[in-house]
Design an enzyme around this catalytic site. Structure first.
Site, PDB file in Angstrom:
ATOM      1  N   CYS A 134       0.835  -1.209   0.000  1.00  0.00           N
ATOM      2  CA  CYS A 134       0.000   0.000   0.000  1.00  0.00           C
ATOM      3  C   CYS A 134       0.865   1.252   0.000  1.00  0.00           C
ATOM      4  O   CYS A 134       1.451   1.607   1.032  1.00  0.00           O
ATOM      5  CB  CYS A 134      -0.926  -0.015   1.215  1.00  0.00           C
ATOM      6  SG  CYS A 134      -1.954   1.457   1.326  1.00  0.00           S
ATOM      7  N   CYS A 137      -0.440   4.107   2.231  1.00  0.00           N
ATOM      8  CA  CYS A 137      -0.192   3.899   3.664  1.00  0.00           C
ATOM      9  C   CYS A 137       1.275   4.148   4.017  1.00  0.00           C
ATOM     10  O   CYS A 137       1.582   4.748   5.037  1.00  0.00           O
ATOM     11  CB  CYS A 137      -0.513   2.460   4.080  1.00  0.00           C
ATOM     12  SG  CYS A 137      -2.022   1.788   3.421  1.00  0.00           S
ATOM     13  N   ASP A 138       2.179   3.645   3.207  1.00  0.00           N
ATOM     14  CA  ASP A 138       3.572   3.531   3.638  1.00  0.00           C
ATOM     15  C   ASP A 138       4.577   4.390   2.867  1.00  0.00           C
ATOM     16  O   ASP A 138       5.735   4.492   3.279  1.00  0.00           O
ATOM     17  CB  ASP A 138       4.016   2.057   3.545  1.00  0.00           C
ATOM     18  CG  ASP A 138       3.184   1.162   4.457  1.00  0.00           C
ATOM     19  OD1 ASP A 138       2.781   1.646   5.524  1.00  0.00           O
ATOM     20  OD2 ASP A 138       2.935  -0.001   4.102  1.00  0.00           O
TER      21      ASP A 138
END
Ligand code: NAP
Length: 305
Positions: A134, A137-138
């Site tokens: 992701c 997200c990261d």
């Protein structure tokens, strides 16, 4: 005969748990089958910084626990069982886990999707420590770092473009020399100064000491192997929706995603779907939570009638 539940919810990721909060507050006392992985994909994420209401960010598992506490506070019942068989051809609907049989007047399916894995050594060990599925997200954790994206479809190309905001360089490693990604995305990627394409190459091993540091790559044309430096490996080689259980009972796309209308009704009246089990586009904890809310509201209306 087992008691007939008003509402069964399958899955306890952001979609299932949000559905549980809404349904519990509507006095439906939902029975939530947690399934094989409590929290779903968010529980395998480390820092979550884009879920509204948590300006300092929080760990994925903590977000799941908070949702569980909130759902239980209003009367949701979570059980650590996985539904392995369903019969949606009659009402009440019938569901079976290894522990027994259940019946429910309405069902919300929130079983999610699983990112496809490469299946190479180091992949599991470094999830959350350099291996990610992701970018939203990261990506932020890889500012000025060496990023490798694996895959040749729209997701890989789109996420590689997103990751250029962070990485010093983004290399896309793809197993063939032709890409599946659409022409416009391909053009944007090829013109981007920070992106390099590594064609006809596969990742053989992910290496490091406590976190990702290097990748062993292999050319699918020459069989030559080499090692390259990398801090982050973002794997976008497709997702598998967790819908095997519903084959033959609910309408689904060729890829196995449940087909829903714009109020999240599946092809069977009284069965609703929420989250990545039907949505292969947004795939965010917050959008899944939103779908969970919608499905619970629709289930409540259905049960009222
Ligand atoms: P996808 O289109 O199925 O592409 C998956 C890619 O991963 C393919 O290039 C495939 O290689 C590669 N791959 C699969 N298994 C692999 C393995 N074991 N090892 C190495 N590589 C592997 O999946 P997606 O990119 O996630 O897209 C899913 C759907 O969402 C598509 O319909 C896509 O169009 C759509 N989408 C659209 C956009 C957009 O902005 N338009 C953005 C995201 C997603 P091969 O090519 O060799 O098979």
């Amino acid at each position: 005969m087992s008691t007939v539940e008003k509402l069964a919810i399958l899955g306890a990721g952001p979609a299932g748990l949000t559905a549980a909060i809404y349904a519990a507050r509507a006095f439906l006392a939902p029975l939530v089958f947690v399934g094989p992985s409590f929290g779903g994909q968010i529980a395998t994420t480390t820092e979550v910084e884009n879920f509204p209401g948590f300006p300092e960010g929080l760990q994925g598992p903590e977000l799941s626990e908070r949702m569980r506490t909130q759902a239980e506070r209003f009367g949701a019942r979570l059980i650590e069982e996985t539904i392995t068989r369903v019969d949606f051809s009659r009402r009440p609907f019938h569901l079976w886990s290894e522990a027994g049989e259940y019946q429910a007047q309405a069902v919300i399916i929130a079983t999610g999707a699983t990112p496809r894995k490469l299946g190479v050594p180091g992949e599991d060990a470094f999830i959350g420590r350099g291996v990610s599925y992701c970018a939203t997200c990261d990506g932020f954790f890889f500012r000025d770092k060496e990023i490798v994206v694996v895959g040749g479809g729209d997701s890989a190309f789109q996420e590689a473009l997103f990751l250029t905001k962070f990485g010093r360089r983004v290399r896309i490693v793809h197993r063939r020399d032709q890409f599946r990604a659409g022409a416009t995305l391909q053009k944007r990627v090829m013109e981007h100064p920070k992106i390099e394409l590594v064609r006809s190459t596969v990742v053989e091993r992910i290496l490091g000491n406590g976190k990702v540091e290097r990748l062993e790559l292999r050319s699918t044309q020459t069989e030559q192997r080499w090692t390259t430096e990398a801090d982050g490996v973002f794997i976008f080689i497709g997702h598998e929706p967790n819908t095997q259980l519903f084959r033959g009972q609910l309408a689904m796309t060729d890829d196995g995603y449940l087909i829903v209308d714009n109020r999240l009704h599946t092809s069977v009246e009284g069965v609703f779907a929420a989250g990545e089990v039907h949505d292969n586009w947004f795939r965010q904890a917050i959008t899944s939570a939103g779908f969970g809310c919608m499905a619970a509201m629709e289930a409540e209306k259905f049960l009222d009638h």
